[in-house]
Design a protein around this motif. Sequence first.
Motif, PDB file in Angstrom:
ATOM      1  N   THR A  68      37.277 -26.253 -35.853  1.00  0.00           N
ATOM      2  CA  THR A  68      36.805 -25.336 -34.658  1.00  0.00           C
ATOM      3  C   THR A  68      38.079 -24.903 -34.319  1.00  0.00           C
ATOM      4  OG1 THR A  68      36.596 -27.108 -33.298  1.00  0.00           O
ATOM      5  CG2 THR A  68      34.749 -26.285 -34.208  1.00  0.00           C
ATOM      6  N   GLY A  69      39.284 -25.634 -34.224  1.00  0.00           N
ATOM      7  CA  GLY A  69      40.406 -25.135 -33.574  1.00  0.00           C
ATOM      8  C   GLY A  69      41.073 -24.069 -34.618  1.00  0.00           C
ATOM      9  N   TYR A  70      40.925 -24.275 -35.760  1.00  0.00           N
ATOM     10  CA  TYR A  70      41.474 -23.199 -36.762  1.00  0.00           C
ATOM     11  C   TYR A  70      40.673 -22.062 -36.451  1.00  0.00           C
ATOM     12  CZ  TYR A  70      41.659 -20.581 -41.239  1.00  0.00           C
ATOM     13  OH  TYR A  70      42.191 -19.868 -42.194  1.00  0.00           O
ATOM     14  N   VAL A  71      39.402 -22.075 -36.426  1.00  0.00           N
ATOM     15  CA  VAL A  71      38.856 -20.795 -36.106  1.00  0.00           C
ATOM     16  C   VAL A  71      39.048 -20.058 -34.842  1.00  0.00           C
ATOM     17  CG1 VAL A  71      36.238 -19.944 -35.881  1.00  0.00           C
ATOM     18  CG2 VAL A  71      36.612 -21.526 -37.605  1.00  0.00           C
ATOM     19  N   GLU A  72      39.009 -20.823 -33.928  1.00  0.00           N
ATOM     20  CA  GLU A  72      39.618 -20.035 -32.695  1.00  0.00           C
ATOM     21  C   GLU A  72      41.005 -19.631 -32.565  1.00  0.00           C
ATOM     22  OE1 GLU A  72      39.280 -23.419 -29.943  1.00  0.00           O
ATOM     23  OE2 GLU A  72      36.977 -23.693 -30.178  1.00  0.00           O
ATOM     24  N   ALA A  73      41.940 -20.284 -33.504  1.00  0.00           N
ATOM     25  CA  ALA A  73      43.371 -19.721 -33.600  1.00  0.00           C
ATOM     26  C   ALA A  73      43.551 -18.480 -34.681  1.00  0.00           C
ATOM     27  CB  ALA A  73      44.383 -21.070 -33.969  1.00  0.00           C
ATOM     28  N   THR A  74      42.573 -18.614 -35.510  1.00  0.00           N
ATOM     29  CA  THR A  74      42.612 -17.277 -36.582  1.00  0.00           C
ATOM     30  C   THR A  74      41.356 -16.289 -36.359  1.00  0.00           C
ATOM     31  OG1 THR A  74      43.440 -19.332 -37.865  1.00  0.00           O
ATOM     32  CG2 THR A  74      42.777 -17.386 -39.043  1.00  0.00           C
ATOM     33  N   GLU A  75      42.240 -15.120 -36.637  1.00  0.00           N
ATOM     34  CA  GLU A  75      41.134 -14.152 -36.514  1.00  0.00           C
ATOM     35  C   GLU A  75      40.622 -13.771 -37.978  1.00  0.00           C
ATOM     36  OE1 GLU A  75      41.768 -10.528 -34.311  1.00  0.00           O
ATOM     37  OE2 GLU A  75      43.039 -11.701 -32.934  1.00  0.00           O
ATOM     38  N   ASP A  76      41.414 -13.618 -38.758  1.00  0.00           N
ATOM     39  CA  ASP A  76      40.988 -13.456 -40.073  1.00  0.00           C
ATOM     40  C   ASP A  76      40.995 -14.734 -40.985  1.00  0.00           C
ATOM     41  OD1 ASP A  76      40.186 -11.604 -42.425  1.00  0.00           O
ATOM     42  OD2 ASP A  76      42.316 -11.476 -42.981  1.00  0.00           O
ATOM     43  N   PHE A  77      39.582 -15.459 -40.731  1.00  0.00           N
ATOM     44  CA  PHE A  77      39.561 -16.539 -41.832  1.00  0.00           C
ATOM     45  C   PHE A  77      38.158 -16.360 -42.673  1.00  0.00           C
ATOM     46  CE2 PHE A  77      36.523 -16.562 -37.824  1.00  0.00           C
ATOM     47  CZ  PHE A  77      35.342 -16.824 -38.399  1.00  0.00           C
ATOM     48  N   ASP A  78      38.326 -17.112 -43.613  1.00  0.00           N
ATOM     49  CA  ASP A  78      37.308 -17.024 -44.639  1.00  0.00           C
ATOM     50  C   ASP A  78      36.252 -18.005 -44.119  1.00  0.00           C
ATOM     51  OD1 ASP A  78      35.860 -17.533 -47.079  1.00  0.00           O
ATOM     52  OD2 ASP A  78      37.387 -17.122 -48.286  1.00  0.00           O
ATOM     53  N   ALA A  79      35.072 -17.131 -43.715  1.00  0.00           N
ATOM     54  CA  ALA A  79      33.845 -17.782 -43.629  1.00  0.00           C
ATOM     55  C   ALA A  79      33.144 -18.794 -44.305  1.00  0.00           C
ATOM     56  CB  ALA A  79      32.815 -16.975 -42.866  1.00  0.00           C
ATOM     57  N   LYS A  80      33.398 -18.558 -45.808  1.00  0.00           N
ATOM     58  CA  LYS A  80      33.018 -19.711 -46.365  1.00  0.00           C
ATOM     59  C   LYS A  80      33.750 -20.808 -46.792  1.00  0.00           C
ATOM     60  CE  LYS A  80      31.987 -20.363 -51.574  1.00  0.00           C
ATOM     61  NZ  LYS A  80      32.206 -20.112 -52.713  1.00  0.00           N
ATOM     62  N   GLU A  81      34.913 -20.694 -46.495  1.00  0.00           N
ATOM     63  CA  GLU A  81      35.786 -21.822 -46.415  1.00  0.00           C
ATOM     64  C   GLU A  81      35.673 -22.690 -45.256  1.00  0.00           C
ATOM     65  OE1 GLU A  81      40.619 -22.419 -45.925  1.00  0.00           O
ATOM     66  OE2 GLU A  81      39.986 -20.605 -47.286  1.00  0.00           O
ATOM     67  N   VAL A  82      35.496 -22.128 -44.117  1.00  0.00           N
ATOM     68  CA  VAL A  82      35.415 -22.696 -42.746  1.00  0.00           C
ATOM     69  C   VAL A  82      33.880 -23.636 -42.838  1.00  0.00           C
ATOM     70  CG1 VAL A  82      34.921 -22.598 -40.364  1.00  0.00           C
ATOM     71  CG2 VAL A  82      36.793 -21.190 -41.447  1.00  0.00           C
ATOM     72  N   LEU A  83      33.004 -22.915 -43.301  1.00  0.00           N
ATOM     73  CA  LEU A  83      31.566 -23.715 -43.398  1.00  0.00           C
ATOM     74  C   LEU A  83      32.047 -24.986 -44.486  1.00  0.00           C
ATOM     75  CD1 LEU A  83      29.060 -20.769 -43.767  1.00  0.00           C
ATOM     76  CD2 LEU A  83      29.201 -22.433 -42.185  1.00  0.00           C
ATOM     77  N   ASN A  84      32.503 -24.861 -45.378  1.00  0.00           N
ATOM     78  CA  ASN A  84      32.687 -25.696 -46.530  1.00  0.00           C
ATOM     79  C   ASN A  84      33.306 -27.099 -45.838  1.00  0.00           C
ATOM     80  OD1 ASN A  84      34.459 -27.042 -48.846  1.00  0.00           O
ATOM     81  ND2 ASN A  84      32.342 -26.866 -49.340  1.00  0.00           N
ATOM     82  N   LYS A  85      34.458 -26.730 -45.129  1.00  0.00           N
ATOM     83  CA  LYS A  85      35.424 -27.721 -44.140  1.00  0.00           C
ATOM     84  C   LYS A  85      34.504 -28.282 -43.392  1.00  0.00           C
ATOM     85  CE  LYS A  85      40.207 -25.591 -45.229  1.00  0.00           C
ATOM     86  NZ  LYS A  85      41.256 -25.054 -44.473  1.00  0.00           N
ATOM     87  N   HIS A  86      33.757 -27.569 -42.352  1.00  0.00           N
ATOM     88  CA  HIS A  86      33.020 -28.018 -41.500  1.00  0.00           C
ATOM     89  C   HIS A  86      31.698 -29.080 -42.262  1.00  0.00           C
ATOM     90  CE1 HIS A  86      30.058 -28.022 -38.281  1.00  0.00           C
ATOM     91  NE2 HIS A  86      31.020 -27.893 -37.487  1.00  0.00           N
ATOM     92  N   TYR A  87      31.202 -28.748 -43.071  1.00  0.00           N
ATOM     93  CA  TYR A  87      30.363 -29.504 -43.865  1.00  0.00           C
ATOM     94  C   TYR A  87      31.071 -30.918 -44.411  1.00  0.00           C
ATOM     95  CZ  TYR A  87      27.550 -30.577 -48.203  1.00  0.00           C
ATOM     96  OH  TYR A  87      26.915 -31.455 -49.050  1.00  0.00           O
ATOM     97  N   ASN A  88      32.152 -30.960 -44.755  1.00  0.00           N
ATOM     98  CA  ASN A  88      32.766 -31.780 -45.524  1.00  0.00           C
ATOM     99  C   ASN A  88      33.290 -32.878 -44.222  1.00  0.00           C
ATOM    100  OD1 ASN A  88      32.889 -31.741 -48.385  1.00  0.00           O
ATOM    101  ND2 ASN A  88      33.941 -30.199 -48.083  1.00  0.00           N
ATOM    102  N   ALA A  89      33.614 -32.267 -43.087  1.00  0.00           N
ATOM    103  CA  ALA A  89      34.268 -32.997 -42.024  1.00  0.00           C
ATOM    104  C   ALA A  89      33.137 -33.634 -41.407  1.00  0.00           C
ATOM    105  CB  ALA A  89      34.662 -31.988 -40.971  1.00  0.00           C
ATOM    106  N   ILE A  90      31.839 -33.291 -41.416  1.00  0.00           N
ATOM    107  CA  ILE A  90      30.803 -33.940 -40.713  1.00  0.00           C
ATOM    108  C   ILE A  90      30.195 -34.929 -41.672  1.00  0.00           C
ATOM    109  CG2 ILE A  90      28.206 -33.754 -40.256  1.00  0.00           C
ATOM    110  CD1 ILE A  90      28.915 -31.053 -39.229  1.00  0.00           C
TER     111      ILE A  90
END
Length: 196
Positions: A68-90
């Motif tokens: 979530t910190g990465y998403v807040e700090a980055t405007e141009d993020f890859d949404a698929k990559e973020v969802l995957n990282k979030h999935y794996n973190a949980i």
Amino acid sequence: MGYINIKEAALKVFAKKGFDGTTVKEIAAESGLKPSSIYSHFSSKEELFMIIWEECMKKASMSIKPVTGYVEATEDFDAKEVLNKHYNAIISHFTKNREDYLFLKQASLFANAKETMNNDRYSNFMINSKSIEFYERFFSKLKSENRIINESNENLFYTYIAAMLAYLEQSVIYNIPLDKKFADRLWEGFWKSIEK
């Protein structure tokens, strides 16, 4: 020492039996203390339950903070990559903190049974309007990039959570030894079901 010991014991018992199925006497027995010791730290079984609930939610939130910190700090993020990282973190968090997952499932049942607690703060720990709102930005971004099907964000969220819960239920609830490859296959199944 007693305060922490009581919370650890209560987490174990509540995770197995839920709020209604647990007695202060059982928590005391698990902690190696007398029931009166529980009341010297907590005013009631419900207060103890709620403190543990808040702590489990906070720990889960901290486990995804890098994402979530990465998403807040980055405007141009890859949404698929973020969802995957979030999935794996949980998945990683609850696989390591099995009792937290079991407790939070019990807590969701407890909240749903009490009219006074039937709100977003005390609802299903994974499926609630706050979660849907959080994921909405990723699904909206993926749709605007024409990478996924034009389905409602809520339905996309439920599909995403289904993949996560498929892993956690088998691994944590049924104690099936699953590896990272299995989690990755579930992720791939989710992604293939929504990609264009």
